[in-house]
Structure formats: C-alpha cells, structure tokens
Design an enzyme around this catalytic site. Structure first.
Site, PDB file in Angstrom:
ATOM      1  N   CYS A   1       0.846  -1.185   0.000  1.00  0.00           N
ATOM      2  CA  CYS A   1       0.000   0.000   0.000  1.00  0.00           C
ATOM      3  C   CYS A   1       0.893   1.251   0.000  1.00  0.00           C
ATOM      4  CB  CYS A   1      -0.941   0.103   1.183  1.00  0.00           C
ATOM      5  SG  CYS A   1      -2.070  -1.283   1.325  1.00  0.00           S
TER       6      CYS A   1
ATOM      7  N   ARG B   1       3.988  -0.398  -4.834  1.00  0.00           N
ATOM      8  CA  ARG B   1       3.741  -0.925  -3.487  1.00  0.00           C
ATOM      9  C   ARG B   1       2.423  -1.677  -3.388  1.00  0.00           C
ATOM     10  NH1 ARG B   1       6.953   1.692   0.425  1.00  0.00           N
ATOM     11  NH2 ARG B   1       5.527   0.957   2.025  1.00  0.00           N
TER      12      ARG B   1
ATOM     13  N   TRP C   1      -2.946  -2.635  -1.655  1.00  0.00           N
ATOM     14  CA  TRP C   1      -2.666  -4.064  -1.826  1.00  0.00           C
ATOM     15  C   TRP C   1      -3.565  -4.736  -0.804  1.00  0.00           C
ATOM     16  CZ3 TRP C   1      -0.797  -8.189   1.097  1.00  0.00           C
ATOM     17  CH2 TRP C   1      -0.388  -9.314   0.359  1.00  0.00           C
TER      18      TRP C   1
ATOM     19  N   ASN D   1      -1.854   2.165   5.815  1.00  0.00           N
ATOM     20  CA  ASN D   1      -1.013   1.063   5.369  1.00  0.00           C
ATOM     21  C   ASN D   1      -0.710   0.234   6.610  1.00  0.00           C
ATOM     22  OD1 ASN D   1       0.891  -0.585   4.238  1.00  0.00           O
ATOM     23  ND2 ASN D   1       2.437   1.008   3.953  1.00  0.00           N
ATOM     24  N   GLY D   2      -0.947  -1.075   6.555  1.00  0.00           N
ATOM     25  CA  GLY D   2      -0.702  -1.915   7.725  1.00  0.00           C
ATOM     26  C   GLY D   2      -1.939  -2.734   8.042  1.00  0.00           C
TER      27      GLY D   2
ATOM     28  N   GLU E   1      16.966 -18.185  -7.482  1.00  0.00           N
ATOM     29  CA  GLU E   1      16.631 -16.810  -7.852  1.00  0.00           C
ATOM     30  C   GLU E   1      16.141 -16.738  -9.303  1.00  0.00           C
ATOM     31  OE1 GLU E   1      15.971 -14.250  -6.373  1.00  0.00           O
ATOM     32  OE2 GLU E   1      16.216 -12.621  -7.797  1.00  0.00           O
TER      33      GLU E   1
ATOM     34  N   GLU F   1       7.620 -15.040 -10.992  1.00  0.00           N
ATOM     35  CA  GLU F   1       6.868 -13.864 -10.530  1.00  0.00           C
ATOM     36  C   GLU F   1       6.489 -12.924 -11.662  1.00  0.00           C
ATOM     37  OE1 GLU F   1       8.696 -11.087  -7.712  1.00  0.00           O
ATOM     38  OE2 GLU F   1      10.664 -11.596  -8.481  1.00  0.00           O
TER      39      GLU F   1
ATOM     40  N   HIS G   1      15.595 -37.008  -6.869  1.00  0.00           N
ATOM     41  CA  HIS G   1      14.935 -37.483  -5.646  1.00  0.00           C
ATOM     42  C   HIS G   1      13.432 -37.202  -5.678  1.00  0.00           C
ATOM     43  CE1 HIS G   1      18.715 -38.626  -3.842  1.00  0.00           C
ATOM     44  NE2 HIS G   1      19.209 -37.448  -4.183  1.00  0.00           N
TER      45      HIS G   1
ATOM     46  N   LYS H   1       5.757  -4.472  -3.923  1.00  0.00           N
ATOM     47  CA  LYS H   1       7.205  -4.361  -3.793  1.00  0.00           C
ATOM     48  C   LYS H   1       7.668  -4.525  -2.350  1.00  0.00           C
ATOM     49  CE  LYS H   1      11.336  -3.255  -5.322  1.00  0.00           C
ATOM     50  NZ  LYS H   1      12.035  -4.330  -6.033  1.00  0.00           N
TER      51      LYS H   1
END
Ligand code: M6R
Length: 613
Positions: free
Chosen positions: A2, A27, A79, A105-106, A486, A493, A509, A608
């Site tokens: 957010c 964000r 978000w 935000n939170g 990575e 993504e 395996h 992000k």
C-alpha cells in the site's frame, strides 16, 4: 505494501496526489483513491484497478475548477488485505459523520472487536476493511481536537499502521502517524508532502524527515510538529534524499525492470567503489562498526531475509564458509521469531532487505536484538526501518528499485556480502595474496555484468523458444544453487510460468518425475567446482526429454555443446560468477514475460514492499 501520499500547500493537490501515487504504485496496485478538502467538505474519488483508473474517475467526476481549487488531500494505492479490491474497500475511508478521511497502510489486528463495539453504539460500516474501523474510531474519539482524537484511537488499536488523516473541521492540517509502516515527510517551500516512501516526494523537495514508530505529526503547509502518542514533543532530524526524480523514471526503457537490469554495472560500481582495500586484500565497510577484536570473536553468521534477499543470503552462506571458515546459516526471516533461535553475543546476524521495511525481516531483527546478537543490516533504502533499527550495517547504494521483481538489489547484496566475507576471511584463514586477487575480481564485477548485458538481444531470441512452456526447472550446485532459486523466482513472478529451483542433485529425488518431452531445464553450469556433476545431472534430464538451456563460461565450448541453448558469462571466481549468472537469468525471465505479454513491473498479486506478516 500500500502507498500513502498526503499534500498540503499551494499546488493543485489532486494532481500532486495522483502523481505521487503513480510513483508508489509498485507498493500495491489493486485499487486507489483520494480525498481532498473542497469548500469545507471532504470529497472522495475511488476506483478499483490502477492509479490511471483513479485519474480517469477523478477527471470524469470533478470539475477543472475543483482541481484548481483544492490544495489539501490524502491518497492511497492498495494491496488488499481485508476484503477484495473493490471500490467500496478502496481507501480513503470516512468516519460515521463523513467528516474525517483516513488512508492506512498496515493491519489493525483487533479491528473485529473495535468494530463490534462501535456497531453497538450505532456505527454503520460499508466496507470489509480494518481501515474503515479505524476511521470510525477516530471519529468516535473526536471531541473537537483531531490530533488528540487520533492519539486516543491509536492507543486502542493493535497492529501496524502508517496513516494520514484529514478533517473537514480542521482544514489547515493533516495528521500522520506510524507504527511498523513507513512515513516520510517532505519539507518544501510553503508545502509539505508525506508519503510511504521518498519516491513520491522527490519531485517536490530533497529535505525529508523519517518518522519513527509511535510518532504522530501535525503537518501544515509551513510546519511539521512531531510528538509521541502521549503528546510529548520529539525531535527528528531533517535528511537530504541524495537522488533526484530522474532516478525514478524509466529513462527510455520499456519497463523499470529492464532499466534496472541495465543499471547494474553502475549500481554495482556504486556498491563496491571505495570499499576495496587493495593493499590489504580486504574491504573497508565502515558501516559495520566493528573493531578487529569484535570481528575476530564472531563465531557464527546468521543471514536473514525473504524472497530474493533470502537467495542473496544463501550465496553469502557459501561466501562466509569458503572465505572465512565461519559457520554460516541462512534463516527465513518469517520463521525466525517463531522458532527458538539460539543466539549470543558472538553471533553476527545480518538482515538483508532491499526496502528495509519487510515486516518478517524487521520482526526477525527485533528478535535477534532481544537475544543479544550482534545485528547489522544490508539495506538499499536509506533511512528505512531495518537500517535504523539495526543501527549498523552497509547500504547497497543500488539507487531506487521500482520494479516489483528485484534485480539490481540482489546483485548489490551479493557484492556486499562477498566484501563482508572477504573482510572476515582476511582476519582468519584467507591470505593477503588471495585477498588481493579476490578484491580485484570483486572490483571487476561491473565489467563482467556489462558483458552479459551485451547479450540482451541474443537472450531475447533464446527466450522466444521458451514462451509456450508452463513449467520450468532451474538447477545448480554450490553457490549456483541459490542462483537457480533466484532464476526460478524471477521467471515465475513476472511471467507466471511455474518455475522451480533445485539443487542439481535433488531432481532425481522426486521432481524428475515431472519432466516430459520439451520441459525446460535451465542449468547453471559455469566452469566452477561441481560443474562435472551438474553435467551428469543435465544428462539425466535430457534422457527424459528435457530441453536444456545452459549458463556456461565463455570459452567452455565442451560444456556449451551439451546444451540445446546457452548463454555465456565471463570466466571468474566461483562466488563472483553468481552475479553475472543471475543477470543472464534476469534477462531471460524478462524476455519470456515480455513475449508472453505480462505486466512486468507490477505482476499480479504482488507488491514491492511486504509490510505485513
Ligand atoms: O525489500 P526486501 O528485500 O526485504 O523484500 C523481500 C522480498 O519481498 C523481495 O525480494 C521479493 O521476493 C521480490 N519480489 C523478488 O523479486
């Protein structure tokens, strides 16, 4: 997670807010909204989707006169945490009377209990969000003093917040506060702008104040008054940002990700410059703030991070063990405080985070601090919470990373970890001669990376043959194992191809059962120890029909011939080689995603900076 912007000054506030949101869109980008003060009233515009939609909505619903008139407002790009990304759930949210607007935000953890209490007093809620509950609570606490009402409300909530609050009855101010979610205040000439991060402020001023947890500030056009939640004044220093608006533009590239990949020779140069001691064959990392005695006493290194930063930590693990003979281990930050980490004052804990705001990493830092470990950070964002809470550490100097997919931060993290390991190694088993050689190699990393980037067009052509597959495997050994992880993360993504990274030996395996005719296996098969074994694993995959794309060392024709396709990296030290190898995989992922028509800089469901646990 957010993005918040608030503006009070002399300019067209709505346009300032929308432009600020565009900068923060990375964000969170599932819905957006703004509230402005117009003629003593709060006016709100919201739209599901991206900031561009909000811009269209505001221009459709509001007159040009309103845009010219309003000079105060708050805005948010979301978000979603509580409730889907609909218009009604988008911020800002209003209190019961509709006189107070809030962006947040939170997460308010006790919002259900607060909501039930307010409902019993007659409050009516429209959204599913925790934020609307906080807006109502502030309204409920308001006895004619907005600042006091926000303090009183924040005393009653549990959880995290970065907030901005606007009241129709106190039009000369915005109240902002933080606990666990960042707030930066930009101090301009006759205008003040607040935001979740500095990129929304750059266009207005270089002078900023970072709020600390439990700070609350009254923002006016020409003043900033910061207090704690008990109304005791606190002093926070004014800092200079040190980068300009151009650093947060695409600069002619189609996407921020491509720009940031191409920036790596420069960002790595900035991360390394001035930090190599050629004479001693060591590194100079003043921010570590450690005396030679303290360094000598370190008996274990614990590296913490999430996502890409975790992968950088995995490379660091190899580096500390290889160069310094120190027991090193990587721990997933999200898990750290829920187990019983055994830590003491001879343990060096290194928290790795591009944003410096990742909630899981921050919680792990607090746990490590509490247990008396020697804690430091590797952050990119200067003044970020993790950087400030650790107090010591090394900044990456990678410059703003806007694309959700981390690229230049990863390579700078690895470069700094190599320098840290070299420093610790020189105090232990690593000879001056070897140190001088490795220091030279570290210094040449920008050049090595530039050589990989020169293959961009060739990599784009190779990628064209891998756009139809829905699954891919990345394999590597030793320090190339985290590179495989990575590479897989980058591909999944941004291109939504299901990609898995494995240690090359691990496929047989279990996962090898998934290989079919044409399944891509991307093998990091550079000419480093373990390569021959990786080649054996490649043959096992080929025998099951896999199509092999190899990352191979320049001039290693024999290995290149084992591949269906290959990308080369320059010959270098095995630990150093992780950096050019990952750059090749970044470009591969980018081109696959581009050719699949994906939204590269803002992939679905992601944000992000992940400031919730
Ligand atoms: O800001 P941080 O480095 O703490 O972020 C950690 C992860 O959220 C981040 O690396 C994430 O995995 C990226 N999207 C990867 O590209």
């Amino acid at each position: 997670m957010c993005g918040i912007v608030g503006y009070i000054g002399k300019a067209d506030a709505a346009s300032v807010l929308i432009n600020g949101l565009r900068r923060l869109e990375y964000r969170g980008y599932d819905s957006a909204g703004l509230a402005v003060l117009d003629d003593g009233q709060i006016v709100v515009a919201k739209a599901p989707g991206k900031v561009a939609k909000l811009n269209d909505r505001a221009h459709a619903d509001w007159t040009p006169e309103r845009f010219r008139r309003v000079t105060t407002g708050i805005a948010h790009t979301r978000w979603a945490t509580h409730g889907p990304p609909t218009e009604v759930n988008a911020h800002p949210h209003l209190d019961q009377a509709g006189d107070i607007a809030l962006v947040h935000n939170g997460i308010i953890e006790n919002y259900r209990a607060v909501r039930a209490r307010l409902e019993s007093k007659g409050h009516h809620f429209y959204s599913e969000t925790d934020t609307e509950v906080l807006a109502h609570l502030i309204g409920d606490c308001n006895k004619g003093d907005l600042f006091q009402a926000v303090c009183d409300a924040l005393h009653q909530v549990e959880g995290t917040f970065g907030i901005a609050v606007l009241s129709a009855h106190e039009p000369d101010k915005i109240i902002t506060a933080r606990r666990g979610s960042p707030i930066v205040i930009g101090i301009g000439e006759g205008e003040t702008i607040i935001a979740s991060d500095a990129s929304a402020i750059l266009a207005h001023t270089q002078r900023v104040i970072y709020l600390d947890d439990n700070d609350i500030a009254v923002i006016k056009a020409d003043s900033v008054d910061i207090r704690d939640l008990n109304n005791i004044p606190v002093t926070r220093e004014i800092a200079e940002l040190g980068f300009d608006a151009a650093a947060a533009e695409k600069g002619g590239f189609d996407h921020f990700m491509l720009k940031e990949i191409h920036e790596q020779p420069d960002s790595l140069g900035n991360a390394i410059r001035g930090r190599i001691d050629h004479n001693l064959g060591s590194s100079v990392l003043a921010g570590m703030g450690t005396s030679p005695r303290e360094l000598a006493e370190i008996s274990r290194v614990v590296l913490l991070g999430c996502g890409t930063s975790l992968h950088a930590g995995l490379v660091g693990e190899y580096a500390f063990e290889d160069l310094a003979d120190i027991h090193a281990e990587v721990q997933q930050a999200a898990e750290f405080r829920y187990r019983n980490p055994i830590l003491g004052n001879r343990d060096l804990v290194v928290a790795i985070s591009q944003s410096g705001e990742t909630a899981d990493t921050l919680a792990a830092v607090r746990e490590a601090n509490q247990k008396g470990a020697f804690v430091m950070s590797l952050c990119n964002v200067v003044g970020s919470t993790i950087a400030r809470e650790t107090g010591r550490g090394v900044y990456l100097h990678a410059g703003p990373e806007i694309s959700v997919a981390s690229t230049k931060a990863f390579t700078c993290q690895v470069a700094v970890l190599l320098m840290m390991a070299l420093k610790l190694g020189r105090g232990r088993r690593y000879s001056r001669e070897d140190g001088i050689k490795l220091a030279r190699e570290i210094e040449s990393i920008p050049e090595l990376v530039a050589k990989v980037i020169l293959q961009n067009d060739r990599i784009a052509k190779i990628a064209a043959d891998y756009t139809q597959n829905e699954h891919a495997f990345f394999i590597g050994r030793g320090p190339m194992y985290p590179v495989a992880l990575e590479g897989a993360l980058k591909l999944k993504e941004i291109s939504y191809v299901h990609a898995e990274g494995y240690h090359a030996a691990e496929l047989k395996h279990g996962p090898i059962a998934l290989l079919e005719q044409g399944t891509p296996v991307i093998a990091i098969a550079c000419d480093v120890p373990g390569k021959d074994k990786t080649l054996g694993n490649i043959e096992e995959c080929r025998a099951r029909g896999a199509r092999i794309l190899g990352i191979v060392t320049e001039g290693d024709h024999e290995t290149a011939e084992c591949m269906d396709d290959f990308i080369t990296i320059p010959r270098c030290h095995p630990l150093v080689a992780t950096i050019p190898a990952v750059v090749a995989l970044q470009l591969f992922a980018y081109h696959v995603a581009r050719l699949r028509g994906c939204e590269i800089d803002q992939p679905r469901n992601l944000a992000k900076s992940v400031t919730v646990e």
